[in-house]
Design a protein around this motif. Structure first.
Motif, PDB file in Angstrom:
ATOM      1  N   TYR A 156       0.840  -1.212   0.000  1.00  0.00           N
ATOM      2  CA  TYR A 156       0.000   0.000   0.000  1.00  0.00           C
ATOM      3  C   TYR A 156       0.871   1.256   0.000  1.00  0.00           C
ATOM      4  O   TYR A 156       0.544   2.265  -0.645  1.00  0.00           O
ATOM      5  CB  TYR A 156      -0.902   0.012   1.237  1.00  0.00           C
ATOM      6  CG  TYR A 156      -2.129  -0.871   1.132  1.00  0.00           C
ATOM      7  CD1 TYR A 156      -2.911  -0.894  -0.017  1.00  0.00           C
ATOM      8  CD2 TYR A 156      -2.530  -1.674   2.209  1.00  0.00           C
ATOM      9  CE1 TYR A 156      -4.048  -1.689  -0.106  1.00  0.00           C
ATOM     10  CE2 TYR A 156      -3.663  -2.472   2.132  1.00  0.00           C
ATOM     11  CZ  TYR A 156      -4.415  -2.478   0.978  1.00  0.00           C
ATOM     12  OH  TYR A 156      -5.536  -3.260   0.898  1.00  0.00           O
ATOM     13  N   HIS A 157       1.965   1.208   0.744  1.00  0.00           N
ATOM     14  CA  HIS A 157       2.856   2.374   0.803  1.00  0.00           C
ATOM     15  C   HIS A 157       3.519   2.614  -0.553  1.00  0.00           C
ATOM     16  O   HIS A 157       3.687   3.771  -0.982  1.00  0.00           O
ATOM     17  CB  HIS A 157       3.932   2.150   1.877  1.00  0.00           C
ATOM     18  CG  HIS A 157       4.856   3.312   2.059  1.00  0.00           C
ATOM     19  ND1 HIS A 157       4.469   4.465   2.720  1.00  0.00           N
ATOM     20  CD2 HIS A 157       6.160   3.486   1.660  1.00  0.00           C
ATOM     21  CE1 HIS A 157       5.487   5.317   2.716  1.00  0.00           C
ATOM     22  NE2 HIS A 157       6.525   4.754   2.085  1.00  0.00           N
ATOM     23  N   TYR A 159       2.291   1.641  -3.491  1.00  0.00           N
ATOM     24  CA  TYR A 159       1.272   1.902  -4.513  1.00  0.00           C
ATOM     25  C   TYR A 159       0.027   2.492  -3.857  1.00  0.00           C
ATOM     26  O   TYR A 159      -1.007   1.812  -3.702  1.00  0.00           O
ATOM     27  CB  TYR A 159       0.912   0.614  -5.260  1.00  0.00           C
ATOM     28  CG  TYR A 159       2.097  -0.067  -5.910  1.00  0.00           C
ATOM     29  CD1 TYR A 159       2.598   0.394  -7.127  1.00  0.00           C
ATOM     30  CD2 TYR A 159       2.713  -1.169  -5.302  1.00  0.00           C
ATOM     31  CE1 TYR A 159       3.691  -0.231  -7.728  1.00  0.00           C
ATOM     32  CE2 TYR A 159       3.804  -1.794  -5.896  1.00  0.00           C
ATOM     33  CZ  TYR A 159       4.282  -1.319  -7.098  1.00  0.00           C
ATOM     34  OH  TYR A 159       5.359  -1.934  -7.696  1.00  0.00           O
ATOM     35  N   PRO A 160       0.074   3.743  -3.434  1.00  0.00           N
ATOM     36  CA  PRO A 160      -1.069   4.345  -2.742  1.00  0.00           C
ATOM     37  C   PRO A 160      -2.333   4.406  -3.598  1.00  0.00           C
ATOM     38  O   PRO A 160      -3.440   4.498  -3.059  1.00  0.00           O
ATOM     39  CB  PRO A 160      -0.565   5.758  -2.399  1.00  0.00           C
ATOM     40  CG  PRO A 160       0.591   5.999  -3.319  1.00  0.00           C
ATOM     41  CD  PRO A 160       1.206   4.678  -3.579  1.00  0.00           C
ATOM     42  N   GLU A 161      -2.171   4.346  -4.917  1.00  0.00           N
ATOM     43  CA  GLU A 161      -3.350   4.376  -5.794  1.00  0.00           C
ATOM     44  C   GLU A 161      -4.225   3.134  -5.646  1.00  0.00           C
ATOM     45  O   GLU A 161      -5.374   3.116  -6.122  1.00  0.00           O
ATOM     46  CB  GLU A 161      -2.918   4.531  -7.260  1.00  0.00           C
ATOM     47  CG  GLU A 161      -2.112   3.367  -7.837  1.00  0.00           C
ATOM     48  CD  GLU A 161      -0.603   3.509  -7.639  1.00  0.00           C
ATOM     49  OE1 GLU A 161       0.150   2.971  -8.463  1.00  0.00           O
ATOM     50  OE2 GLU A 161      -0.187   4.158  -6.648  1.00  0.00           O
ATOM     51  N   LYS A 195      -5.046   1.789  -2.617  1.00  0.00           N
ATOM     52  CA  LYS A 195      -5.497   1.702  -1.222  1.00  0.00           C
ATOM     53  C   LYS A 195      -6.971   1.328  -1.097  1.00  0.00           C
ATOM     54  O   LYS A 195      -7.406   0.826  -0.051  1.00  0.00           O
ATOM     55  CB  LYS A 195      -5.231   3.021  -0.496  1.00  0.00           C
ATOM     56  CG  LYS A 195      -3.823   3.140   0.080  1.00  0.00           C
ATOM     57  CD  LYS A 195      -3.697   4.321   1.006  1.00  0.00           C
ATOM     58  CE  LYS A 195      -2.310   4.342   1.664  1.00  0.00           C
ATOM     59  NZ  LYS A 195      -2.178   3.333   2.695  1.00  0.00           N
TER      60      LYS A 195
END
Length: 775
Positions: free
Chosen positions: A120-121, A123-125, A127
């Protein structure tokens, strides 16, 4: 003399009655809309699960894999998992991803939740996509536990909406899509808003479509899952004693009213289910359902006369077994074997009352309820209890073929039939279908048995008599079989070792077995000595032909020679070809002679049936410990199947084979004696336990022997047990079983009576032996 059942000693499961946890986890996620599973492990795991699910549900199954190889195993699989998650999202566009661990990932200690946070960190897109970790090592349980772990992980990792609503949560156990569909339609018929969790009905039993949908288009949505925290009530179908319960989780964390309910299989539990829905909805039970109930009750009456003959083996996942037992009990089918591959000790207590009531009614004394079991055990129990019916998944088909017991197929997997995903068992309609399949299976077996018995009794007598006569003649021509009980008693009464009163009977030991496959710490492998009198010593080693010649010579000179023994100088079964050839030559010459032999027992399970066929009636096994920790102190090494074993491994292999071989022999009626060398400070306190074990196996007697110090052996300086201590040991053990107190610890080439060994009188030269053999 008692006989014992032959029970092979193994340290493995043969065809376990279960599948792995990741399979259960993947099944659960297939009930969630727009979800996909990735297995963190090797590609083989996902292939195995795809194959099982595809052949059962007859639908394409997509399962991703992080594809751990040697590099990932050594350095960690984080990189593989990160790449796998990114690829899944780009190709499938899921709303929820289940990351299930496998044996490999768990063994190397992968921290999957931490990896998901790192993803998640990076690839925040992504989340908004729910990525759910599921701890599901294959060795940690079965598909049953994996299924519920996945459900609990989903509830624990999705951010829930606690706003109160009018939905009823319905937690479903692993069941067929058809059964799920029937439950769903029932809630709709009562107009009760329900969230089925999970709902595999339309994902694993799809309509035909030209276009392939990569993700499950149906099932429980994420929005519905979030609303479960504010639901009016949770109904959990299955077993009320379920440990890993999603319903209890919702109750404990979100205070949602929790009601465990038996799966509605059979008339009792379906009645309770409909009465509850009627109460929740405020609507009466529809006339249509009452009519279905009446039809089911009528079918129970129609089938009861057949069902009462049923002696069933019920196996599979715990909740399936539980509900099936209740169905059988109310229809008069007696479950004689209840088995599951899961570890569920509570299951026995939950169903014992039902089964015992039926057993008392039918005057059946014994039945078995077992968990953590394999199909080899199930087959043995089916034979033990004379089962005539099996109920479970198609993995039982091997037993069906072997024992000719009809198998009513239910549960997962069904590989050998089409339509496993549409088999129904729940509610009145499904219960009727299930019960009639059971009754028809009993009836089909009864018809076959009935006709076979009549035919065999009235039309095959003459043919059968001729066949038996032919068999007997063939046996006489080809193999030697053990003598009858009366003959065995006569041989025992005239055997100087087994009957002290027969000390005037003579025996001959033929030293044809020089090799040994174990090294004991009290033994030295030097045996060509004419001046020592102890086991393992001989002046010469003979070939089978020389041994035969020596026997003929001794038979002429030694009065009352009626016992031939092979006691080394090594181990008789480590030299089996020589041993067999010797016995065959002598048996042809002297059919009445008594054969006995001594062995350490390492190869006894392998050759036990050969010894029986050769007519060996008395076997002595030297067994100095039944505790491998003590055995490891006595044995230096064991050579077995081309490998050398030491320590407790060596002791365990030797002991397992000794016990297994003795069980085979005693079950066949062979007279067995156990020799025990008394080793002070090592096994002397343990000897009563050895005697007790020999008794339980069915041996005839034990011979507690004094230790003889042998120069050059590891135990050459070990203090010998005194005659008084030896006498006390024998006295202590004599109430348990018969004790030999007259042993002379004979040489491997002894001839004559126990009190008069005449081995020096016989010429061992090849020329002398050959002259006797030829003339």
């Amino acid at each position: 003399m008692s006989k014992t059942k032959i029970e092979p000693l193994v340290h493995l499961n043969s065809n376990p009655c279960k599948m792995c946890m990741p399979l259960g986890s993947v099944t659960a996620f297939y009930g969630i809309r727009k979800s996909i599973s990735i297995l963190h492990g090797s590609q083989g795991c996902s292939t195995y699960i795809r194959r099982h699910m595809a052949t059962h549900y007859n639908e394409p199954i997509d399962i991703a894999s992080s594809s751990l190889t040697e590099e990932g195993t050594v350095f960690g699989g984080e990189k593989n998992l990160m790449i796998g998650l990114k690829n899944i999202i780009e190709v499938y566009h899921p709303e929820i991803i289940g990351v299930s661990t496998t044996c490999l990932a768990e063994t190397i200690g992968e921290d999957v939740p931490a990896m998901i946070e790192k993803f998640y960190h990076a690839y925040p897109e992504y989340k908004e996509i729910e990525i759910i970790p599921v701890n599901s090592p294959g060795y940690g349980g079965t598909q049953f536990e994996g299924y519920y772990r996945a459900l609990n992980s989903i509830l624990a990792n999705i951010k829930m909406d606690t706003t109160p609503n009018e939905y009823i949560n319905v937690i479903l156990p692993p069941m067929s899509p058809e059964d799920v569909r029937m439950i769903k339609e029932t809630f709709e018929a009562f107009e009760i808003p329900a969230i089925l969790f999970p709902d595999i009905s339309d994902n694993l039993d799809r309509e035909y479509s030209k276009d392939y949908e990569k993700l499950p288009a149906h099932g429980t949505s994420i929005e519905e899952i979030k609303r479960m925290a504010g639901a009016r009530m949770t109904i959990e179908l299955g077993m009320s004693f379920l440990k890993n319960s999603p319903g209890r989780y919702l109750s404990d964390v979100y205070q949602v009213q929790y009601l465990p309910l038996h799966l509605p299989v059979g008339i009792r539990d379906t009645d309770i289910f409909y009465e509850l829905l009627s109460k929740l909805s405020g609507r009466p039970i529809p006339a249509k359902l009452k009519k279905l109930r009446g039809r089911y009750a009528d079918s129970m009456i129609d089938a009861h006369k057949y069902n009462s003959d049923g002696r069933a083996v019920v196996f599979g996942e715990p909740d399936f077994v539980f509900s099936t037992i209740r169905l059988c009990a109310e229809n008069g089918v007696m479950p004689v074997v209840v088995a599951t591959g899961s570890v569920v000790p509570e299951l026995k207590e939950a169903i014992e009352k039902e089964i015992k009531a039926l057993a008392d009614r039918f005057m059946i004394r014994a039945y078995d309820i077992v968990d953590d079991v394999d199909f080899k055990t199930i087959e043995a129990l089916a034979v033990k209890h004379h089962a005539n019916l099996m109920i479970g998944n198609s993995d039982g088909r091997r037993i069906e073929e072997e024992l000719h017991i009809p198998l009513v197929r239910r549960g997962f997997p069904i590989h050998d039939r089409v339509g496993g995903q549409r088999l129904k068992s729940v509610l009145y309609d499904g219960s009727l279908t299930f019960m009639e399949e059971i009754a028809n299976a009993v009836l089909s077996r009864k018809e076959v048995d009935f006709r076979d018995k009549l035919y065999n009794k009235y039309f095959k007598q003459e043919e059968e008599s001729l066949l038996e006569k032919t068999k007997k003649e063939t046996v006489i021509r080809t193999v030697y079989v053990p003598v009858d009980r009366k003959k065995m008693e006569e041989k025992t009464n005239t055997h100087p070792c087994y009957n002290g009163c027969a000390s005037e009977s003579a025996r001959i030991h033929l030293p044809v077995a020089p090799k040994c496959n174990i090294q004991c710490n009290y033994c030295v492998r030097k045996f060509d000595c004419p001046n020592e009198s102890r086991p393992g010593v001989t002046s010469h080693v003979l070939s089978p032909e020389e041994a035969f010649a020596r026997y003929k010579l001794a038979k002429e000179k030694v009065k009352n020679l009626n016992v031939v023994g092979i006691a080394g100088p090594g181990d008789t079964l480590a030299n089996f070809e020589s041993t067999r050839k010797t016995l065959e030559l002598i048996r042809e010459y002297d059919p009445d002679v008594t054969f006995c032999l001594s062995t350490n027992g390492l190869r006894l399970p392998e050759y036990a049936q050969d010894l029986i066929a050769l007519g060996v009636t008395h076997v002595t096994v030297t067994m100095n410990a039944v505790d491998i920790r003590i055995g490891a102190k006595i044995i230096q090494y064991v050579k077995y199947n081309g490998m050398l074993f030491e320590g407790e491994s060596a002791a365990a292999i030797l002991l397992s084979n000794q016990l297994a071989g003795l069980r085979i022999l005693t079950a066949a009626g062979i007279i067995c004696k156990v020799n025990i060398v008394t080793l002070k400070g090592i096994n002397d306190q343990h000897i009563p336990e050895i005697v007790k074990t020999a008794k339980e196996i069915g041996c005839y007697m034990t011979n507690i022997m004094p230790f003889i110090q042998v120069k050059g052996s590891i135990f050459e300086n070990l203090e010998a047990t005194s005659a008084q201590d030896l006498a006390e040991l024998r006295k202590e053990c004599s109430p348990v079983m018969k004790q030999m107190t007259h042993c002379k610890q004979c040489r491997a080439d002894a001839v004559g009576t126990l009190n008069d060994d005449r081995f020096k009188e016989f010429d061992y030269s090849e020329a002398a032996c050959e002259s006797v053999y030829n003339g």
